[in-house]
Design a protein around this motif. Structure first.
Motif, short mmCIF file in Angstrom:
data_model
loop_
_atom_site.label_atom_id
_atom_site.label_comp_id
_atom_site.label_asym_id
_atom_site.label_seq_id
_atom_site.Cartn_x
_atom_site.Cartn_y
_atom_site.Cartn_z
N TRP A 153 40.02 -11.24 55.39
CA TRP A 153 41.05 -12.26 55.23
C TRP A 153 41.90 -12.07 53.98
CZ3 TRP A 153 44.00 -15.33 57.74
CH2 TRP A 153 44.61 -16.42 57.13
N PRO A 154 41.32 -11.81 52.80
CA PRO A 154 42.18 -11.57 51.63
C PRO A 154 43.06 -10.33 51.77
CG PRO A 154 39.95 -12.11 50.93
CD PRO A 154 39.89 -11.88 52.40
N MET A 155 42.54 -9.27 52.39
CA MET A 155 43.33 -8.05 52.53
C MET A 155 44.44 -8.19 53.56
SD MET A 155 42.11 -5.95 50.32
CE MET A 155 42.77 -4.38 50.84
N LEU A 156 44.36 -9.20 54.41
CA LEU A 156 45.41 -9.44 55.42
C LEU A 156 46.44 -10.45 54.95
CD1 LEU A 156 43.43 -9.59 58.79
CD2 LEU A 156 44.95 -7.79 58.01
N ARG A 157 46.51 -10.70 53.66
CA ARG A 157 47.40 -11.75 53.15
C ARG A 157 48.85 -11.49 53.49
NH1 ARG A 157 50.14 -11.94 48.37
NH2 ARG A 157 50.79 -14.01 47.65
N ASN A 158 49.36 -10.31 53.17
CA ASN A 158 50.77 -10.02 53.44
C ASN A 158 51.06 -9.98 54.94
OD1 ASN A 158 51.43 -9.87 50.73
ND2 ASN A 158 51.12 -7.66 50.61
N THR A 159 50.13 -9.43 55.71
CA THR A 159 50.31 -9.42 57.16
C THR A 159 50.34 -10.84 57.71
OG1 THR A 159 49.15 -7.30 57.30
CG2 THR A 159 49.39 -8.54 59.33
N SER A 160 49.49 -11.70 57.19
CA SER A 160 49.44 -13.09 57.67
C SER A 160 50.73 -13.82 57.36
CB SER A 160 48.26 -13.82 57.02
OG SER A 160 47.04 -13.18 57.32
N VAL A 161 51.28 -13.60 56.18
CA VAL A 161 52.53 -14.27 55.83
C VAL A 161 53.67 -13.77 56.71
CG1 VAL A 161 54.21 -14.59 53.98
CG2 VAL A 161 51.78 -14.66 53.46
N ALA A 162 53.73 -12.47 56.95
CA ALA A 162 54.78 -11.91 57.80
C ALA A 162 54.67 -12.44 59.23
CB ALA A 162 54.71 -10.38 57.78
N VAL A 163 53.45 -12.51 59.76
CA VAL A 163 53.26 -13.03 61.11
C VAL A 163 53.66 -14.49 61.18
CG1 VAL A 163 51.48 -13.65 62.79
CG2 VAL A 163 51.49 -11.37 61.77
N THR A 164 53.33 -15.27 60.17
CA THR A 164 53.71 -16.68 60.17
C THR A 164 55.22 -16.86 60.12
OG1 THR A 164 51.65 -17.18 58.98
CG2 THR A 164 53.33 -18.89 59.03
#
Length: 332
Positions: free
Chosen positions: A238-249
């Motif tokens: 979850w922490p390593m997917l931070r930028n991916t999560s923001v872009a997906v949102t």
């Protein structure tokens, strides 16, 4: 005495050495390359400028005009189009509809896409098959998906897939999924078709982000005692997917505000408007205003209102998520 190599050679002319000739050849070859570059890029740049930036500027000017049945400028009315638009109860209801839809569809799609990505990444065999299977709906048109949902899966006939499942659960009468307003069952149709169409695409984005996480981090965490998959996900994935999560949102929010195809094709009773279901989005409202009523001034004003809302929501989301900030800035 002449040799065979020099017997038939023509005398060299003064000033015609090798290096100057090659330099002249390079200069001659450089100009055709620039001409080819301009020939290939100028049509694209001209089309982009004309059909995008000029159109946006013209639409902005048109929003300050009383343009009914024409897109010509000259009949200026200031901010009247914006005042009438924001004072129209139908437009404000469409804004509430899209806000509620966004608040529901964004977290649900996010959770489903992330969960599928984690599950597919754990597979030891058949990963490519499942990845392709979940991604195939992303290649389907929203219009086609909406019509399949409306006319086959959630049709009001007894042969519909949803009604067939309802019979197995004990329901004896056919359910009009799209036509039922109280309770609003049409939202089930709208939400499920959107989830089916877009979840696979965002799953691929999450899967790409997960596969970029170094395996050494998981090995080190297991050595330190983090054996459960839940702890590995919480402290590493979850922490390593931070930028991916923001872009997906961000992408989910933008796509949710731009919802049009499934709402129009599922809820439209004919080409002139919607049925009894109160599912009109802002884009459908503007479509009917600009093309149905031919009020292009009000339609242009509404388009810029929606654009401002999308920009504000994406900026706020990026601000709260800290998108683009470095680790040093996060620590301050």
């Amino acid at each position: 005495m002449t040799t065979p190599l020099t017997a038939g050679a023509a005398p060299a002319r003064p000033g015609t050495g090798g290096p100057p000739r090659r330099a002249a050849g390079r200069r001659a070859a450089r100009w055709p390359a620039w001409r080819a570059f301009l020939l290939l890029t100028l049509p694209m740049v001209a089309g982009l400028f004309l059909f995008k930036y000029v159109a946006i500027g013209w639409g902005l000017l048109l929003s300050f005009n009383d343009a009914r049945g024409t897109i010509a400028l000259g009949n200026w009315n200031g901010l009247d189009n914006y005042r009438r638009l924001l004072g129209d109860p139908a437009f404000t209801r469409s804004l509430v509809t899209i806000l509620l839809f966004t608040l529901f569809i964004v977290p649900v799609t996010f959770a489903l896409a992330l969960g599928l990505a984690v599950l597919v990444n754990r597979l030891r065999g058949g990963r490519a098959l499942f990845r392709t299977t979940f991604f195939i709906p992303a290649a389907v048109s929203y219009v086609v998906g909406a019509l399949v949902w409306k006319m086959s899966l959630f049709s009001g006939t007894p042969s519909g897939v949803a009604n067939s499942l309802a019979y197995l659960l004990g329901y004896e009468e056919s359910i009009g999924w799209v036509a039922t307003v109280d309770p609003p069952l049409y939202w089930i149709v709208l939400v499920t078709v959107r989830l089916w169409l877009q979840t696979g695409f965002y799953m691929i984005l999450f899967l790409a982000g997960i596969q970029q996480i170094p395996a050494q981090l998981y090995e080190a965490a297991r050595v330190d005692g983090a054996e459960s998959e839940a702890r590995l996900f919480r402290h590493i994935t979850w922490p390593m997917l931070r930028n991916t999560s923001v872009a997906v949102t961000l992408l989910l929010i933008i796509n949710a505000f731009q919802a049009f195809d499934e709402f129009y094709n599922i809820l439209a009773s004919n080409l002139s408007g919607l049925g009894g279901a109160d599912g009109r989005t802002p884009l459908i409202y503007l479509f009917q205003t600009a093309l149905g009523e031919q009020n292009y001034g009000a339609g242009s004003a509404g388009a810029f209102v929606i654009t401002v809302l999308i920009v504000v929501f994406t900026l706020l989301q990026g601000r709260f998520a800290g998108f683009g900030r470095t680790a040093e800035e996060e620590g301050r």
